[in-house]
Design an enzyme around this catalytic site. Structure first.
Site, PDB file in Angstrom:
ATOM      1  N   GLU A 114       0.823  -1.217   0.000  1.00  0.00           N
ATOM      2  CA  GLU A 114       0.000   0.000   0.000  1.00  0.00           C
ATOM      3  C   GLU A 114       0.855   1.264   0.000  1.00  0.00           C
ATOM      4  OE1 GLU A 114      -1.462  -2.832   0.775  1.00  0.00           O
ATOM      5  OE2 GLU A 114      -3.051  -2.302  -0.627  1.00  0.00           O
ATOM      6  N   ARG A 152      18.454   6.275 -22.427  1.00  0.00           N
ATOM      7  CA  ARG A 152      18.565   6.511 -23.876  1.00  0.00           C
ATOM      8  C   ARG A 152      18.956   7.953 -24.205  1.00  0.00           C
ATOM      9  NH1 ARG A 152      14.265   8.828 -26.223  1.00  0.00           N
ATOM     10  NH2 ARG A 152      14.388   7.842 -28.259  1.00  0.00           N
TER      11      ARG A 152
END
Ligand code: ADE
Length: 224
Positions: A114, A152
């Site tokens: 949670e 990237r």
């Protein structure tokens, strides 16, 4: 750049980090990514990492101790940025990814159950990031997305230096349509302008297509 990922599920990262561009970037030493199992920072027999929330709310929370111990061991003063993956975080954007790509050392905490004990947020975390308005079973997939889009952008990772600059979102707009061979496929033709060799006309066509596509699909991006 060095990236440390703290997770209860290290194996989730085996696929995403070991394929394609990320694998090549790691092999070439452009980024050093280490995935740490938070259970390795427990000291009890059962390696417990979660507990019931005070006040009787449903579900389980990640305990603070293993997370504090891991971050305190890995953190480098003045150099590390500590990120918590959570649906309550600031939505990830290309702009945010570019800023994170300029950091030297990222420590990414994957939330689970949670959530995490609030003291982790208060005392350890520099920023909280969400990858979208939906809830995943844990933060590991979200962290893999963040690592992918940051790595990237690191210098030398993409073969052709232009390709990151031309991405959808890079200039605040979506990319227009793209074509490769053959020039005609099942009756569908590549637009003549792309075969014309007229670079000025091609650039104008691309800019107009990008604008149209953005207007149709993501008008919110065109608002000032
Ligand atoms: N953990 C669970 N859902 C998430 C989300 N959308 N973004 C980041 N972390 C998460």
């Amino acid at each position: 750049m060095q990236i440390e990922v703290l997770t209860l599920f290290p194996r989730i990262f085996e696929g995403p980090l070991d394929e394609s561009i990320l694998k090549r970037a790691r092999d070439r030493g452009l980024v050093n990514i280490r995935v740490h199992n938070l259970r390795d920072f427990t000291h009890d027999k059962h390696r417990v990492v979660d507990d019931k929330p005070y006040g009787g709310a449903p579900g389980m929370l990640m305990k603070p101790e293993p997370i504090f111990e891991a971050v305190e061991k890995l953190r480098q003063p003045g150099k590390s940025r500590v990120v918590l993956m959570t649906p309550q975080g600031v939505p990830l954007t290309q702009q945010r990814a570019r800023e994170l790509a300029g950091q030297l050392h990222l420590i990414i905490i994957c939330g689970h159950y949670e959530g995490v004990d609030e003291r982790v947020r208060e005392a350890l975390v520099d920023e909280e990031i969400s990858i979208g308005d939906y809830v995943l079973t844990n933060g590991a997939l979200a962290a893999a997305v963040l690592v992918d889009c940051v790595v990237r952008l690191l210098p030398g990772v993409l073969g052709d230096n232009q390709s990151a600059a031309d991405d959808s979102f890079a200039g605040g707009m979506l990319e227009g349509p793209q074509y490769t061979r053959p020039p005609e496929f099942r009756g569908m033709k590549v637009p003549d302008v792309l075969l014309s060799g007229d670079h000025g006309a091609i650039a104008r066509w691309r800019a107009e297509q990008a604008r149209q596509r953005t207007k149709e699909r993501r008008p919110d991006l065109l608002k000032p």
